[in-house]
Each structure stands twice: as C-alpha cells, then as structure tokens.
Write an enzyme that holds these catalytic residues in place. Structure first.
Site, PDB file in Angstrom:
ATOM      1  N   SER A 263      16.715 -27.589 -15.161  1.00 40.86           N
ATOM      2  CA  SER A 263      16.493 -27.256 -13.849  1.00 40.86           C
ATOM      3  C   SER A 263      17.692 -27.784 -13.311  1.00 40.86           C
ATOM      4  O   SER A 263      18.912 -28.659 -13.494  1.00 40.86           O
ATOM      5  CB  SER A 263      15.227 -28.319 -13.844  1.00 40.86           C
ATOM      6  OG  SER A 263      15.044 -29.352 -12.967  1.00 40.86           O
TER       7      SER A 263
ATOM      8  N   TYR B 141      12.027 -36.733 -17.151  1.00 42.77           N
ATOM      9  CA  TYR B 141      12.443 -35.391 -16.845  1.00 42.77           C
ATOM     10  C   TYR B 141      13.802 -35.280 -17.046  1.00 42.77           C
ATOM     11  O   TYR B 141      14.536 -34.576 -17.185  1.00 42.77           O
ATOM     12  CB  TYR B 141      11.542 -34.963 -16.299  1.00 42.77           C
ATOM     13  CG  TYR B 141      10.964 -33.613 -16.333  1.00 42.77           C
ATOM     14  CD1 TYR B 141      10.388 -32.667 -16.676  1.00 42.77           C
ATOM     15  CD2 TYR B 141      12.187 -32.835 -14.579  1.00 42.77           C
ATOM     16  CE1 TYR B 141      10.568 -31.110 -16.428  1.00 42.77           C
ATOM     17  CE2 TYR B 141      12.596 -31.228 -14.631  1.00 42.77           C
ATOM     18  CZ  TYR B 141      11.728 -30.916 -15.353  1.00 42.77           C
ATOM     19  OH  TYR B 141      11.575 -29.693 -15.543  1.00 42.77           O
TER      20      TYR B 141
HETATM   21  C1  BGC Z   1      10.617 -29.057 -11.617  1.00 44.45           C
HETATM   22  C2  BGC Z   1       8.884 -28.612 -10.369  1.00 44.45           C
HETATM   23  C3  BGC Z   1      10.376 -29.276  -9.163  1.00 44.45           C
HETATM   24  C4  BGC Z   1      11.528 -28.235  -8.993  1.00 44.45           C
HETATM   25  C5  BGC Z   1      12.187 -29.159  -8.177  1.00 44.45           C
HETATM   26  C6  BGC Z   1      11.231 -27.947 -11.460  1.00 44.45           C
HETATM   27  O1  BGC Z   1      12.196 -28.710 -12.759  1.00 44.45           O
HETATM   28  O2  BGC Z   1       9.428 -28.364 -13.477  1.00 44.45           O
HETATM   29  O3  BGC Z   1       8.059 -29.523 -10.375  1.00 44.45           O
HETATM   30  O4  BGC Z   1       9.542 -28.764  -8.306  1.00 44.45           O
HETATM   31  O5  BGC Z   1      12.041 -29.271 -10.403  1.00 44.45           O
HETATM   32  O6  BGC Z   1      12.452 -30.186  -7.733  1.00 44.45           O
END
Ligand code: BGC
EC number: 1.1.1.47
Length: 261
Positions: A145, A158
């Site tokens: 991400s 996360y």
């Molecule tokens: C998340 C999303 C978020 C994006 C940007 C991703 O890793 O799963 O929910 O919108 O990052 O912040």
C-alpha cells in the site's frame, strides 16, 4: 499482453473480490491458470472463476484463511496438484479496521497483522519453498500500500503491517535473488474496491481523498492488475525487491502541489 504468462500457474489470495478479482481476470486475459483463494464467500469466488474463464483463462477456487498455516500450505499444494506447478504467488488478502491507537484492542491489532503481514509471509514461504525445491524461477508479488511509507492515524496496525511488508519483501528478494526468484510489492493508493466502497459513496469523503491524489481520481482495480501482470512477466525479469506504486502520485507529497511550501 505478455506472451510468457500463458499457462503460468498464478495463486491469488483474496482473489474473489476487489484488487484480487481484478488481477484474477487480468491473468485470465493472459490465458494463465488462476487459483482463486477466498475465505468464506464461495459465491463471490465462483463469480470470479467464471469471469476468469470468460476472459480466456482457467481457474479453480480454494477456500482458506491466510492466517492459518495449514490453509496456506494446502493452497499451494492444491495449486500444484490441480495445475501441475506454481509460477506466481500473489499475497493479496488484506483487511483494515480503523480505531484511535490508544483504544486499539490487541485482538484488532493481531487480526490485521496476522492477515496482512503474517499471511503474506506464509504465502511467500510456501511459494519460495516450492520454487527452491523444484528449481523454478518463480515470483512472489505482495500487495502492499502507499501506507508502507505514509503514516496513517487510526490505522496504526495497517500501516505497521505494510511497513513490515516492505522490509519482508526486500529481505526475501535479496535472499533468493541468486536462485532467480523475484519478490516485489505493489503499492496501490486509493482504489475503487469494496474495502473503500462506503467511504467513496460519500461525495464529501470522496472529494477529500481525490484532493490527495495528484492525478485527481480514485484508481481503477485494472490499474493495479496491469502492474501485477507486468511484474509477473519476463518483461520484469531484472526487477526484484521494489515497491511499484500505482497511486496516481499519492506518495509524492501532494500538499506541495503548485509550488506550495
Ligand atoms: C487503503 C485504502 C486507502 C488507501 C489510501 C489503501 O492501502 O486500503 O483504504 O484509501 O490506502 O489511503
């Protein structure tokens, strides 16, 4: 299209929905053999399988929870049993569950870390074990991400899972490069997927997120799937240990746009 992806065996965890489904369909278009892992929604997995087949690929569905070691072992074994080998492992399954950090329960922390980081480790380990034992120059793609580099309040678990994934991928890439095994991350930004559906259904929240994306729009799942196809293909034969961001520029400090600062 990447000719060498035809008939390659590609396992995708969380492959029934969101980015996982988009990748499954893309590998279907490449005429690959796709193993769609899902946790509990069999109907969704069957829909994904149909879409892969309609796109020109083959597909099977395999239930399993990436936080359960035996399920991940079974996933790789089933791929090999049904399709004869394994070439590409995509550790895509992920969850997020925002809470102010001082109120975050250990259970919630563990669930996110177990799914996003430990699950990706188990998938990587099982795939790499198979590659090493069978002398296959396979590759692993981990779904990271933008939050492997951007801190994210309320999402500390996360962000920690994706930050951990960055060094996990880099370490595995270094360790197995001599065997020709490549390990890379994809770093999506804000994408139009079920995980974000509620947030982006609200025009105010949507506009707010769009203002953080230099390219100005929420990404389409296909724009991540195309990156996965590239990384899996031999066109990326010299690429290992990177995170390829597909984020419309979100990681490039958008608040500095137009010379601010
Ligand atoms: C998340 C999303 C978020 C994006 C940007 C991703 O890793 O799963 O929910 O919108 O990052 O912040």
């Amino acid at each position: 299209m990447y000719k060498d992806l035809k008939d390659k065996v590609v396992v995708i965890t969380g492959g029934a929905t969101g980015l996982g489904r988009a990748m499954a369909v893309r590998f279907g278009q490449e005429q690959a053999k796709v193993v769609i892992n899902y946790r509990n929604n069999e109907n969704e997995a069957l829909e994904a399988k149909k879409e892969v087949e309609e796109a020109g690929g083959q597909a099977i569905i395999v239930p399993g929870d990436v936080t359960v070691e035996g399920d991940v072992i079974n996933l790789v074994q089933t791929a090999v049993k049904e399709f004869g080998t394994l070439n590409v492992m995509i550790n895509n399954a992920g969850v997020e569950n925002p809470v102010p950090s001082h109120e975050l329960s250990l259970d919630n922390w563990n669930k996110v870390i177990d799914t996003n980081l430990t699950g990706a480790f188990l998938g990587s380990r099982e795939a790499i074990k198979y590659f090493v034992e069978n002398d296959i120059k396979g590759n692993v793609i981990n779904m990271s991400s933008v939050h492997e580099m951007i801190p994210w309040p309320l999402f500390v678990h996360y962000a920690a899972s994706k930050g951990g994934m960055k060094l996990m991928t880099e370490t595995l890439a270094l360790e197995y490069a001599p065997k020709g095994i490549r390990v890379n991350n994809i770093g999506p930004g804000a994408m139009n997927t079920p995980i974000n559906a509620e947030k982006f259904a609200d025009p105010v929240q949507r506009a707010d997120v769009e203002s953080m994306i230099p390219m100005g729009y929420i990404g389409k799942p296909e724009e991540v799937a195309s990156v996965a196809a590239f990384l899996a293909s031999s066109e990326a034969s010299y690429v290992t240990g990177i995170t390829l961001f597909a984020d419309g520029g979100m990681t490039k400090y958008p608040s500095f746009q137009a010379g601010r600062g």
